[in-house]
Design an enzyme around this catalytic site. Structure first.
Site, PDB file in Angstrom:
ATOM      1  N   SER A 184      25.896  70.652  28.217  1.00  0.00           N
ATOM      2  CA  SER A 184      27.204  70.070  28.513  1.00  0.00           C
ATOM      3  C   SER A 184      28.244  71.155  28.237  1.00  0.00           C
ATOM      4  CB  SER A 184      27.446  68.816  27.667  1.00  0.00           C
ATOM      5  OG  SER A 184      28.717  68.270  27.899  1.00  0.00           O
ATOM      6  N   TYR A 198      35.707  69.048  36.065  1.00  0.00           N
ATOM      7  CA  TYR A 198      34.862  69.673  35.051  1.00  0.00           C
ATOM      8  C   TYR A 198      34.662  68.734  33.858  1.00  0.00           C
ATOM      9  CZ  TYR A 198      32.695  73.408  32.379  1.00  0.00           C
ATOM     10  OH  TYR A 198      31.789  74.162  31.668  1.00  0.00           O
ATOM     11  N   LYS A 202      31.173  67.022  32.437  1.00  0.00           N
ATOM     12  CA  LYS A 202      30.658  67.331  31.105  1.00  0.00           C
ATOM     13  C   LYS A 202      30.655  66.113  30.185  1.00  0.00           C
ATOM     14  CE  LYS A 202      29.631  71.511  32.120  1.00  0.00           C
ATOM     15  NZ  LYS A 202      28.199  71.892  32.261  1.00  0.00           N
TER      16      LYS A 202
END
Length: 365
Positions: A184, A198, A202
């Site tokens: 991650s 993004y 994650k």
């Protein structure tokens, strides 16, 4: 280890990682390992370390030239490595890669899957500025989804195929463990302003890991405790900004903001610790920039009820300086640094503006 009363098993915590314990890399010797995104950067560093430890490594990546190059280099040194060109966003392409790993393994199995493939993110303000600046009555163009396709959907496929082939290639009486290591980011814990694709990817990987961390008996046909089948382990790796080709364009900006970048070796240290220690179940490792030796500032995030879902560990990391600066990334008031205006200086302003453009469009942790 404190255990709460009358709460579901998802509230029970496994012991924190002991970072003083020596990493015994011989524990992965002879094991069959898949590394996605292993043609460069973090994935390549981990694939190299695992191969050097004696594992049979299958690299799955879309980059054929670099993938073949690293495989050939490691093969020339006597290591067991193969490269399979793979589109991480394609379930069928990944399936082919997993089957190749089984054929490559001396025991026709898969023991560890390291899901390390990833792309950078995009600043939503750049999309908004471009969309509203267009002198047209047309509807806006859709935002790019490649980051989510690779970072989240690709790892979602990784998890399904890992569990499928872990169970399918397990034989009764072979206890041990099978492990899925998900990469991650600290962007799954510390908000990076205006980088929604993004962060969504994650945070999503972190959520996927949380949903699987307690499923230690899932490889048993009935998913019930059994001494005849391997236990399932899954651990999370959450790096800070790491010096790779993907961060090269924004590295000067990050340095101007006094943000320390880690090295690939710092990530490798974290990955090898969880890969080699079969006592580590369901833990999240923060990868911080090292001081003296690789991984010397990595720490267990405490991403469980005892650690308040990593809230305490992240705050201590920021205040103590291990991961300081991540909390201001992307905030407009700090963008002057990317424009070369720090301390009112005009020199280097044009260079700074170019860095700022790269900052505004693409960012990666």
């Amino acid at each position: 280890m404190t255990e709460p009363l009358n709460l579901p098993e998802t509230f029970y915590c496994t012991p924190k990682i002991d970072f003083t314990k020596r990493v015994d890399t011989s524990n992965v010797k002879g094991k069959s390992v898949i590394v996605t995104g292993g043609a460069n950067g973090i994935g390549a560093g981990c694939a190299t370390a695992l191969a050097e430890a004696g594992a049979y490594v299958t690299i799955l990546d879309i980059n054929e030239d670099q993938g073949n190059a690293i495989a050939k280099d490691l093969q020339s040194k006597g290591h067991h490595v193969q490269f399979i060109k793979t589109d991480i966003t394609s379930f069928s392409s990944q399936t082919t890669g997993f089957k190749s790993a089984i054929s490559f393994s001396p025991n026709s199995t898969i023991d560890i899957v390291l899901a390390a493939a990833g792309l950078t993110g995009h600043n939503i303000q750049s999309w908004l500025d471009e969309a509203t600046a267009a002198d047209s009555a047309d509807d806006p163009s859709p935002p790019m989804t490649a980051t989510i396709d690779v970072n989240l959907t690709g790892l979602f496929y990784n998890a399904h195929l890992a569990l499928y082939y872990f169970r399918k290639t397990s034989t009764p009486g072979n206890r041990g463990t099978k492990q899925l290591i998900l990469v991650s980011s600290l962007a799954g814990y510390v908000t990076l302003s205006q980088i929604p694709d993004y962060l969504a990817s994650k945070f999503g990987v972190r959520g996927m890991w949380k949903s699987l961390r307690h499923a230690i008996h899932i490889l048993s046909p009935s998913s019930q405790p059994s001494s005849q089948y391997p236990l399932f382990r899954t651990n999370l790796i959450a790096p800070t900004f790491i010096q790779t080709n993907m961060t090269a364009a924004i590295e000067p900006v990050l340095q101007a903001m006094n943000i320390e970048l880690g090295n690939i070796a710092d990530v490798v240290a974290g990955v090898m610790r969880v890969a080699c220690d079969e006592q580590v179940f369901g833990r999240a490792v923060a990868i911080a920039a090292s001081v003296k030796e690789a991984g010397d500032r990595n720490f267990d995030l405490g991403d469980d009820w005892e650690g308040k879902d990593a809230g305490e560990g992240v705050l201590e990391g920021i205040i103590g300086g291990r991961i300081r600066g991540l909390e201001i990334v992307g905030l407009p008031e700090y963008r002057h640094r990317a424009e070369g205006k720090e301390e009112g200086k005009e020199e280097g302003k044009e260079e700074g503006k170019e860095e700022g453009k790269a900052w505004n469009k693409r960012i990666n942790v």
